[in-house]
Design an enzyme around this catalytic site. Structure first.
Site, short mmCIF file in Angstrom:
data_model
loop_
_atom_site.label_atom_id
_atom_site.label_comp_id
_atom_site.label_asym_id
_atom_site.label_seq_id
_atom_site.Cartn_x
_atom_site.Cartn_y
_atom_site.Cartn_z
N CYS A 153 -4.53 -1.51 -2.08
CA CYS A 153 -4.44 -0.24 -2.18
C CYS A 153 -5.35 -0.04 -3.50
CB CYS A 153 -3.21 0.44 -2.45
SG CYS A 153 -3.15 2.20 -2.92
N ASN A 154 -6.46 0.69 -3.17
CA ASN A 154 -7.44 0.86 -4.38
C ASN A 154 -6.96 1.64 -5.60
OD1 ASN A 154 -10.41 -0.06 -3.39
ND2 ASN A 154 -9.13 0.70 -1.60
N THR A 155 -6.14 2.70 -5.06
CA THR A 155 -5.40 3.55 -6.24
C THR A 155 -4.48 2.51 -7.01
OG1 THR A 155 -5.66 5.36 -4.76
CG2 THR A 155 -4.08 5.84 -6.57
N CYS A 201 -11.14 3.19 -0.40
CA CYS A 201 -9.57 3.47 -0.29
C CYS A 201 -9.33 2.59 1.21
CB CYS A 201 -9.45 4.95 -0.22
SG CYS A 201 -7.75 5.29 0.46
N THR A 202 -8.30 1.94 0.98
CA THR A 202 -7.94 1.13 2.20
C THR A 202 -7.61 1.83 3.45
OG1 THR A 202 -5.88 0.78 1.43
CG2 THR A 202 -7.39 -0.94 0.85
N HIS A 203 -7.36 3.03 3.34
CA HIS A 203 -7.26 3.93 4.52
C HIS A 203 -8.66 4.04 5.33
CE1 HIS A 203 -3.20 4.88 2.81
NE2 HIS A 203 -3.09 5.56 4.15
N GLU A 244 -2.89 8.78 8.19
CA GLU A 244 -1.51 8.90 8.23
C GLU A 244 -1.02 9.61 9.37
OE1 GLU A 244 0.88 7.04 6.24
OE2 GLU A 244 -0.76 6.09 5.06
N TYR A 286 -0.72 8.45 -2.82
CA TYR A 286 -0.62 8.06 -4.21
C TYR A 286 -1.66 8.61 -4.78
CZ TYR A 286 2.99 4.16 -3.82
OH TYR A 286 4.25 3.48 -3.57
N GLY A 287 -2.84 8.93 -4.13
CA GLY A 287 -4.08 9.20 -4.56
C GLY A 287 -4.12 10.56 -5.53
N ASP A 305 0.92 -1.23 0.17
CA ASP A 305 -0.01 0.08 0.14
C ASP A 305 0.98 1.25 -0.02
OD1 ASP A 305 -2.34 1.45 0.10
OD2 ASP A 305 -1.94 1.92 2.19
N SER A 306 0.23 2.53 -0.09
CA SER A 306 1.08 3.73 -0.27
C SER A 306 1.32 4.13 1.22
CB SER A 306 0.00 4.75 -0.70
OG SER A 306 -0.93 4.88 -0.07
#
Ligand code: DGL
Length: 273
Positions: A73-75, A184-186, A152, A42-43, A10-11
């Site tokens: 990560c979806n992005t 978004c995995t966040h 984050e 990354y988005g 993931d980012s």
């Protein structure tokens, strides 16, 4: 092959929501996770950057001898899933497919919301994936890059986070909407505030959790499950500073039985997948 770990990327810390679901579902398996905190988010990046960075993370995981890769990560899934699949010869799983399948099944009204990063929304990948599964589905998407930042910053349980979610989602829900994908995995870290803001009548789809079923299915199908009795390992790496990352990892995964470390970006840049 069987006792090799499963790799996730993931980012940043978002993919931990996927790791949590997969490690709980598959208690015998070992894992290696890499979060590219230094280059997160990354988005807001270009497609080219997202592809390059994703391939660097993939090479890092291949160097750790993983038997499967989960693009948590979806992005990165939206922009790089097909490219990664074409370059490696182990199974590669993304997070968009499982989330879209569940959303289409869940929604009675066929009006589905998607919360994601700017880049995922602009890619149209979710719309495409949803409409491919049911062409009568109506999709409304909203880019919420601020949600990534607050997660984050490890501030996702604060009043500030609650207010941000309320402000951002004001007016998002339509009359018919009954299902919203956390694209978004966040975002699952903000799920309590998102649910409270949108209301109990909205089903939230956490694509990470659903991905764990897909991982289990593919492991079985390919005969890759670990069947030994040894103690598993969970190694977690960040390209950024370790301290904040470690706090989020330990809070979110509710354990300190983890091996957490950092990796230099230069090491990743030697990638040649
Ligand atoms: N967690 C990521 C996703 O699922 C991306 C967040 C970001 O780096 O912008 O899209």
């Amino acid at each position: 092959m069987l006792n090799k770990p499963i790799g996730l990327l993931d980012s940043g810390v978002g993919g931990l929501t996927v790791l949590k679901a997969v490690k709980d579902r598959l208690p015998g398996e070992s894992f290696v996770y890499i979060g590219d905190t230094k280059r997160c988010p990354y988005g807001n990046r270009t497609k080219e950057e997202i592809i390059t960075y994703t391939l660097e993370l993939v090479q890092f995981l291949l160097d750790q001898q993983v038997k499967m890769i989960v693009i948590a990560c979806n992005t990165a899934t939206a922009h790089a899933l097909d490219i990664v699949r074409s370059k490696v010869d182990i199974p590669v799983i993304g997070v968009v497919g499982p989330g879209s399948r569940a959303a289409v099944k869940t929604s009675a009204s066929k009006e589905i919301g998607v919360l994601a990063t700017v880049s995922t929304v602009e890619s149209g990948f979710y719309e495409h994936s949803l409409v491919e599964k049911d062409r009568d589905v109506k999709v409304k998407s909203l880019a919420c890059p601020e949600f990534v930042d607050i997660v984050e910053e490890n501030d996702y349980e604060s009043q500030r986070a609650k207010q941000l979610v309320e402000t951002k989602l004001a007016g998002f829900k339509t009359q018919e909407m009954d299902t919203v994908i956390l694209g978004c995995t966040h975002f699952p870290l903000l799920a309590p505030f998102i649910q409270e803001t949108l209301g109990k009548d909205i089903d939230l789809i956490d694509s990470g959790a659903l991905t764990s079923y897909e991982v289990e299915r593919v492991l079985k199908e390919k005969g890759l499950q670990y069947e030994g009795t040894g103690q598993r390992t969970i190694r977690i790496y960040t390209t950024g500073p370790e301290k904040m990352f470690r706090t989020i990892v330990e809070n979110w995964l509710e354990t300190d039985q983890l091996d957490i470390g950092s990796v230099e970006l230069e090491r990743l840049r030697e990638a040649d997948v």
